[in-house]
Design a protein around this motif. Sequence first.
Motif, PDB file in Angstrom:
ATOM      1  N   LYS A  89     -12.382  -4.833  29.234  1.00  0.00           N
ATOM      2  CA  LYS A  89     -12.536  -4.484  27.833  1.00  0.00           C
ATOM      3  C   LYS A  89     -13.408  -3.259  27.674  1.00  0.00           C
ATOM      4  CE  LYS A  89     -11.878  -8.707  25.413  1.00  0.00           C
ATOM      5  NZ  LYS A  89     -12.371  -9.461  24.315  1.00  0.00           N
ATOM      6  N   LYS A  90     -13.336  -2.663  26.523  1.00  0.00           N
ATOM      7  CA  LYS A  90     -14.158  -1.502  26.200  1.00  0.00           C
ATOM      8  C   LYS A  90     -15.620  -1.928  26.090  1.00  0.00           C
ATOM      9  CE  LYS A  90     -14.643   2.121  22.782  1.00  0.00           C
ATOM     10  NZ  LYS A  90     -14.268   2.606  21.479  1.00  0.00           N
ATOM     11  N   ALA A  91     -16.508  -1.060  26.525  1.00  0.00           N
ATOM     12  CA  ALA A  91     -17.943  -1.352  26.485  1.00  0.00           C
ATOM     13  C   ALA A  91     -18.423  -1.512  25.051  1.00  0.00           C
ATOM     14  CB  ALA A  91     -18.722  -0.244  27.168  1.00  0.00           C
ATOM     15  N   THR A  92     -19.216  -2.559  24.855  1.00  0.00           N
ATOM     16  CA  THR A  92     -19.851  -2.783  23.563  1.00  0.00           C
ATOM     17  C   THR A  92     -21.241  -3.318  23.811  1.00  0.00           C
ATOM     18  OG1 THR A  92     -19.001  -5.026  23.445  1.00  0.00           O
ATOM     19  CG2 THR A  92     -17.697  -3.325  22.345  1.00  0.00           C
ATOM     20  N   GLY A  93     -22.090  -3.193  22.855  1.00  0.00           N
ATOM     21  CA  GLY A  93     -23.448  -3.718  23.025  1.00  0.00           C
ATOM     22  C   GLY A  93     -24.233  -2.868  24.012  1.00  0.00           C
ATOM     23  N   ARG A  94     -25.313  -3.434  24.512  1.00  0.00           N
ATOM     24  CA  ARG A  94     -26.122  -2.676  25.464  1.00  0.00           C
ATOM     25  C   ARG A  94     -26.213  -3.433  26.771  1.00  0.00           C
ATOM     26  NH1 ARG A  94     -31.199  -4.248  26.551  1.00  0.00           N
ATOM     27  NH2 ARG A  94     -32.049  -5.945  25.358  1.00  0.00           N
ATOM     28  N   ALA A  95     -26.269  -2.674  27.824  1.00  0.00           N
ATOM     29  CA  ALA A  95     -26.453  -3.299  29.131  1.00  0.00           C
ATOM     30  C   ALA A  95     -27.895  -3.748  29.245  1.00  0.00           C
ATOM     31  CB  ALA A  95     -26.119  -2.291  30.232  1.00  0.00           C
ATOM     32  N   LEU A  96     -28.109  -4.778  30.029  1.00  0.00           N
ATOM     33  CA  LEU A  96     -29.465  -5.270  30.237  1.00  0.00           C
ATOM     34  C   LEU A  96     -30.258  -4.287  31.082  1.00  0.00           C
ATOM     35  CD1 LEU A  96     -28.616  -8.980  30.925  1.00  0.00           C
ATOM     36  CD2 LEU A  96     -29.783  -8.086  28.937  1.00  0.00           C
ATOM     37  N   PRO A  97     -31.561  -4.225  30.865  1.00  0.00           N
ATOM     38  CA  PRO A  97     -32.385  -3.342  31.692  1.00  0.00           C
ATOM     39  C   PRO A  97     -32.381  -3.829  33.132  1.00  0.00           C
ATOM     40  CG  PRO A  97     -33.766  -4.809  30.408  1.00  0.00           C
ATOM     41  CD  PRO A  97     -32.335  -5.016  29.937  1.00  0.00           C
ATOM     42  N   ARG A  98     -32.585  -2.930  34.039  1.00  0.00           N
ATOM     43  CA  ARG A  98     -32.672  -3.293  35.450  1.00  0.00           C
ATOM     44  C   ARG A  98     -34.117  -3.165  35.885  1.00  0.00           C
ATOM     45  NH1 ARG A  98     -27.846  -4.729  37.956  1.00  0.00           N
ATOM     46  NH2 ARG A  98     -26.371  -4.700  36.273  1.00  0.00           N
ATOM     47  N   GLN A 143     -22.150 -18.494  29.258  1.00  0.00           N
ATOM     48  CA  GLN A 143     -21.315 -19.496  28.583  1.00  0.00           C
ATOM     49  C   GLN A 143     -19.864 -19.012  28.551  1.00  0.00           C
ATOM     50  OE1 GLN A 143     -21.946 -22.638  27.160  1.00  0.00           O
ATOM     51  NE2 GLN A 143     -19.747 -22.694  26.828  1.00  0.00           N
ATOM     52  N   LYS A 144     -19.682 -17.765  28.182  1.00  0.00           N
ATOM     53  CA  LYS A 144     -18.357 -17.162  28.059  1.00  0.00           C
ATOM     54  C   LYS A 144     -17.610 -17.168  29.397  1.00  0.00           C
ATOM     55  CE  LYS A 144     -16.604 -12.546  26.758  1.00  0.00           C
ATOM     56  NZ  LYS A 144     -17.091 -11.252  26.218  1.00  0.00           N
ATOM     57  N   LEU A 145     -18.292 -16.830  30.473  1.00  0.00           N
ATOM     58  CA  LEU A 145     -17.638 -16.663  31.757  1.00  0.00           C
ATOM     59  C   LEU A 145     -17.646 -17.911  32.629  1.00  0.00           C
ATOM     60  CD1 LEU A 145     -16.177 -14.747  33.670  1.00  0.00           C
ATOM     61  CD2 LEU A 145     -18.409 -14.000  34.506  1.00  0.00           C
ATOM     62  N   TYR A 146     -18.784 -18.552  32.723  1.00  0.00           N
ATOM     63  CA  TYR A 146     -18.940 -19.677  33.652  1.00  0.00           C
ATOM     64  C   TYR A 146     -18.931 -21.047  32.964  1.00  0.00           C
ATOM     65  CZ  TYR A 146     -20.522 -15.955  36.794  1.00  0.00           C
ATOM     66  OH  TYR A 146     -20.615 -14.812  37.527  1.00  0.00           O
ATOM     67  N   GLY A 147     -18.987 -21.048  31.631  1.00  0.00           N
ATOM     68  CA  GLY A 147     -19.034 -22.314  30.908  1.00  0.00           C
ATOM     69  C   GLY A 147     -20.395 -22.985  30.984  1.00  0.00           C
ATOM     70  N   LEU A 148     -21.421 -22.217  31.318  1.00  0.00           N
ATOM     71  CA  LEU A 148     -22.781 -22.761  31.423  1.00  0.00           C
ATOM     72  C   LEU A 148     -23.461 -22.733  30.060  1.00  0.00           C
ATOM     73  CD1 LEU A 148     -23.907 -20.922  34.683  1.00  0.00           C
ATOM     74  CD2 LEU A 148     -23.141 -23.293  34.476  1.00  0.00           C
ATOM     75  N   ALA A 149     -23.959 -23.863  29.637  1.00  0.00           N
ATOM     76  CA  ALA A 149     -24.655 -23.960  28.353  1.00  0.00           C
ATOM     77  C   ALA A 149     -26.160 -24.024  28.619  1.00  0.00           C
ATOM     78  CB  ALA A 149     -24.181 -25.186  27.586  1.00  0.00           C
ATOM     79  N   ALA A 199     -12.997 -12.579  34.655  1.00  0.00           N
ATOM     80  CA  ALA A 199     -14.056 -11.653  34.249  1.00  0.00           C
ATOM     81  C   ALA A 199     -13.505 -10.260  33.998  1.00  0.00           C
ATOM     82  CB  ALA A 199     -15.149 -11.610  35.315  1.00  0.00           C
ATOM     83  N   LYS A 200     -12.610  -9.824  34.847  1.00  0.00           N
ATOM     84  CA  LYS A 200     -12.038  -8.483  34.690  1.00  0.00           C
ATOM     85  C   LYS A 200     -11.197  -8.365  33.428  1.00  0.00           C
ATOM     86  CE  LYS A 200     -12.244  -7.071  39.483  1.00  0.00           C
ATOM     87  NZ  LYS A 200     -11.519  -6.703  40.706  1.00  0.00           N
ATOM     88  N   GLU A 201     -10.675  -9.486  32.950  1.00  0.00           N
ATOM     89  CA  GLU A 201      -9.877  -9.489  31.725  1.00  0.00           C
ATOM     90  C   GLU A 201     -10.727  -9.540  30.461  1.00  0.00           C
ATOM     91  OE1 GLU A 201      -6.891 -12.508  31.554  1.00  0.00           O
ATOM     92  OE2 GLU A 201      -6.169 -12.063  33.564  1.00  0.00           O
ATOM     93  N   ILE A 202     -11.805 -10.319  30.498  1.00  0.00           N
ATOM     94  CA  ILE A 202     -12.523 -10.602  29.248  1.00  0.00           C
ATOM     95  C   ILE A 202     -13.857  -9.881  29.082  1.00  0.00           C
ATOM     96  CG2 ILE A 202     -11.433 -12.874  29.057  1.00  0.00           C
ATOM     97  CD1 ILE A 202     -14.191 -14.087  29.834  1.00  0.00           C
ATOM     98  N   LEU A 203     -14.385  -9.287  30.155  1.00  0.00           N
ATOM     99  CA  LEU A 203     -15.702  -8.664  30.074  1.00  0.00           C
ATOM    100  C   LEU A 203     -15.611  -7.142  29.988  1.00  0.00           C
ATOM    101  CD1 LEU A 203     -17.681 -10.659  32.805  1.00  0.00           C
ATOM    102  CD2 LEU A 203     -17.523 -11.150  30.356  1.00  0.00           C
TER     103      LEU A 203
END
Length: 148
Positions: free
Chosen positions: A2-11, A49-55, A120-124
Motif C-alpha cells: 500500500k501507499k505510505a501513510t502516517g509516520r514511521a516509528l523512530p529508530r 493487531q492488524k497483522l498478527y492478530g495480537l491484542a 503483510a505485503k498486501e495490506i501494509l
Amino acid sequence: MKKATGRALPRTDQPDIRACCGFHCSSCPSYKMNARTDADRKRVSEGWQKLYGLAIPPEALCCDGCLEPDENHPHRIGGACPTRTCVLEKKIAHCGECSSFPCEGMEKHFQSVETVVPKAKEILTPEEYRDFVEPYLAREFLTEQAGK
C-alpha cells in the motif's frame, strides 16, 4: 504494498541489538528506545493487531528486551520465552551459535513471522512492513551466524 501513510516509528540510536532468537531489537517498534510516546505504542498495538492478530494494549508495549538481566525486573513482550531460556542455559549469545540450529523450536518461531509476509505485503505500507515485519525476519541473520 500500500501507499505510505502516517509516520514511521523512530529508530534507536543504540548499537545493533539482536535478541536470543535473532529478532532485531534495535529495529523493533516496541523496544524501549523506539516506543517513546503514547502515539508510538498505539501505532505498534494497532499494527500488531492488524497483522498478527495480537491484542496487546499500547501501555504494555515498551519492551526492555531479552538481553536485560532478570534481576533488573525487565518488561518483556510475551513474558517467559523458551528460546531465551535455552540460549541462556547453553551460555551462547543467540541461536545461531547453537550446534542444533535450526531446531524444531526455532523453525516454529521463524514460521510465526514468515507465514504473514504475503499478507503483510498486501495490506501494509512500506513503512509498516519495515516496522512490523523486518525486525522479526531472523532466519537469514541466524543462518549467517551459524556458518561462522
